[in-house]
Design an enzyme around this catalytic site. Structure first.
Site, PDB file in Angstrom:
ATOM      1  N   HIS A 169       0.862  -1.180   0.000  1.00 42.26           N
ATOM      2  CA  HIS A 169       0.000   0.000   0.000  1.00 42.26           C
ATOM      3  C   HIS A 169       0.898   1.230   0.000  1.00 42.26           C
ATOM      4  O   HIS A 169       1.516   1.564   1.014  1.00 42.26           O
ATOM      5  CB  HIS A 169      -0.923  -0.017   1.223  1.00 42.26           C
ATOM      6  CG  HIS A 169      -1.868  -1.172   1.214  1.00 42.26           C
ATOM      7  ND1 HIS A 169      -2.277  -1.830   2.353  1.00 42.26           N
ATOM      8  CD2 HIS A 169      -2.467  -1.809   0.173  1.00 42.26           C
ATOM      9  CE1 HIS A 169      -3.109  -2.810   2.016  1.00 42.26           C
ATOM     10  NE2 HIS A 169      -3.230  -2.818   0.707  1.00 42.26           N
ATOM     11  N   GLU A 172       1.352   4.140   2.591  1.00 41.04           N
ATOM     12  CA  GLU A 172       1.835   3.820   3.937  1.00 41.04           C
ATOM     13  C   GLU A 172       3.354   3.992   3.957  1.00 41.04           C
ATOM     14  O   GLU A 172       4.123   3.039   4.074  1.00 41.04           O
ATOM     15  CB  GLU A 172       1.365   2.411   4.311  1.00 41.04           C
ATOM     16  CG  GLU A 172      -0.162   2.358   4.398  1.00 41.04           C
ATOM     17  CD  GLU A 172      -0.760   0.954   4.300  1.00 41.04           C
ATOM     18  OE1 GLU A 172      -1.999   0.849   4.176  1.00 41.04           O
ATOM     19  OE2 GLU A 172      -0.003  -0.032   4.340  1.00 41.04           O
ATOM     20  N   HIS A 262       3.194  -2.398   7.021  1.00 46.73           N
ATOM     21  CA  HIS A 262       2.076  -1.517   6.640  1.00 46.73           C
ATOM     22  C   HIS A 262       1.913  -0.354   7.617  1.00 46.73           C
ATOM     23  O   HIS A 262       2.584  -0.289   8.647  1.00 46.73           O
ATOM     24  CB  HIS A 262       0.767  -2.320   6.641  1.00 46.73           C
ATOM     25  CG  HIS A 262       0.628  -3.260   5.504  1.00 46.73           C
ATOM     26  ND1 HIS A 262      -0.252  -3.053   4.470  1.00 46.73           N
ATOM     27  CD2 HIS A 262       1.265  -4.421   5.227  1.00 46.73           C
ATOM     28  CE1 HIS A 262      -0.159  -4.050   3.606  1.00 46.73           C
ATOM     29  NE2 HIS A 262       0.750  -4.894   4.030  1.00 46.73           N
ATOM     30  N   GLU A 338       1.646  -3.278  11.558  1.00 41.45           N
ATOM     31  CA  GLU A 338       0.927  -2.027  11.319  1.00 41.45           C
ATOM     32  C   GLU A 338       1.485  -0.923  12.213  1.00 41.45           C
ATOM     33  O   GLU A 338       1.568  -1.073  13.425  1.00 41.45           O
ATOM     34  CB  GLU A 338      -0.566  -2.204  11.611  1.00 41.45           C
ATOM     35  CG  GLU A 338      -1.266  -3.239  10.735  1.00 41.45           C
ATOM     36  CD  GLU A 338      -1.604  -2.728   9.332  1.00 41.45           C
ATOM     37  OE1 GLU A 338      -1.387  -1.510   9.074  1.00 41.45           O
ATOM     38  OE2 GLU A 338      -2.073  -3.542   8.510  1.00 41.45           O
TER      39      GLU A 338
HETATM   40 ZN    ZN Z   1      -1.654  -1.479   4.318  1.00 46.40          ZN
END
Ligand code: ZN
Length: 377
Positions: A169, A172, A262, A338
């Site tokens: 992504h 990010e 992420h 994350e």
């Molecule tokens: Zn992500």
């Protein structure tokens, strides 16, 4: 006095200007292709003349993560080197959901972003610097749809294969700051943990899985609007050549341990997500995940285990997501790391929020935890 001017025609730039009046502007985000996601922004302002800027980004109730805006403060820089936070507030009832950013630059110029950006130029410098370090190899796993290489750095002499990959992504950007810290540690020959890790395992490191989306200023997708972390069960050359290239390389080596790095828009904490929903797992996989999580928790106060995603019920795991696909495909311990866009509320920083610097530091801490994880397994 002249009104301010706004521009975003640069690497990872993203903003649409609706209206400007003096030092105030009404803005909107440019969605990823297919109109599916918008949340990332990065733009420059000139002509501030020391005035207080009032920047209103509207229509955010239609953004990818409306829950990402309450409690969020925009990243700002005046020198393009150090990013702090500009006081911001969200009103869901103003103009379809509006984030209002207020900031008074000391001079004429300022840049604002959803998070401290990690440019393609910096990516190439990171790859070049890392590849030039002793004992580090580089290979191109494949190419993106815009023709950019999917860079992979390889180092270490062990027989177990550890894969670290980031920025599926592209918005990010903290994920590539994490990579910068991890690669700096691993290529430091005076670091005893790095030396031991390189003896124990073979690393395969992809600092940016989605260079096209990164350069184009996307939040979650590649050049044609594909969310790469929903392609791992069936990647195609037309929609997701980036994932196809990485997964083919993983098929060649096998995978013992993997981290997919992420950022999360809404949750103000650092946390891990696993593969609990997948069927047919071996008991050692969940135990290995839990043990790594506990080691990382002991390693750094920038990680915690109380807040995160709800556990996926058994049998309901989505095999199109990397962490799930890797656990099922290779019988490995895999995880999604994350980091927040907001702040890490367990150890908040009112000036910078969660930052590039702390993301890099977390990359180092994750390797320290991996060292102990391998030693005890
Ligand atoms: Zn992500």
């Amino acid at each position: 006095m002249q009104p301010i001017a706004i521009h975003a025609a640069f690497d990872s730039g993203n903003i649409e200007t609706r209206r400007i009046s003096g030092a105030q502007a009404w803005l909107e985000l440019r969605p990823d292709p297919g109109n599916a996601f918008k949340q990332w922004f990065h733009f420059g302002i000139s002509g501030a003349h020391g005035r207080e800027l009032v920047l209103k980004i509207g229509d955010l109730n239609n953004s990818a993560y409306p829950a990402g805006w309450p409690g969020y403060h925009a990243a700002v820089t005046e020198d393009r080197l150090h990013w702090n936070r500009a006081t911001s507030s969200f009103d869901a009832n103003e103009d379809g959901g509006t984030l209002t950013i207020r900031y008074t630059p000391s001079g004429d110029l300022a840049w604002f972003a959803y998070f401290a950006p990690f440019s393609l130029e910096r990516h190439m410098e990171l790859v070049a610097r890392s590849a030039a370090a002793k004992g580090v190899g580089h290979r191109v796993l494949g190419h993106s749809l815009d023709g950019r290489p999917i860079d992979c750095l390889e180092l270490g002499e062990g027989e177990k294969h550890v894969w670290l990959f980031a920025r599926q992504h592209p918005g990010e950007s903290m994920a590539e700051w994490w990579m910068e810290g991890a690669l700096a540690k691993l290529t430091d020959h005076s670091d005893p943990v790095a030396r031991a890790l390189r003896k124990a395992v073979r690393f395969h490191i992809v600092p940016n899985c989605n260079p096209d989306g990164s350069f184009r200023g996307h939040l979650r997708t590649n050049a044609v609007g594909t969310n790469l972390n929903r392609e791992w069960d069936n990647p195609t050359p037309e929609q997701s050549p980036e994932v196809l290239a990485i997964r083919n390389a993983m098929d060649e080596t096998g995978v013992h341990f993997a981290i997919d790095v992420h950022g999360d828009e809404a949750i103000p904490h650092v946390f891990l997500a696993g593969f609990e929903g997948m069927a047919g797992l071996q008991p050692h996989q969940q135990a290995g995940f839990d043990r790594y999580s506990a080691l990382l928790d002991a390693q750094t106060p920038d990680f915690q285990t109380r807040h995160g995603y709800p556990i996926t019920p058994a049998g309901r795991g989505n095999p199109a997501m990397a962490t799930n696909q890797l656990a099922a495909r290779y019988g490995c311990v895999s995880m999604t790391l994350e980091m927040p866009f907001k702040d890490h509320d367990d150890l908040p920083d009112p000036v910078q929020g969660w930052s590039a610097e702390r993301s890099s530091q977390l990359g180092r801490s994750c390797l320290d935890a991996l060292y102990r994880w391998l030693k005890e397994s």
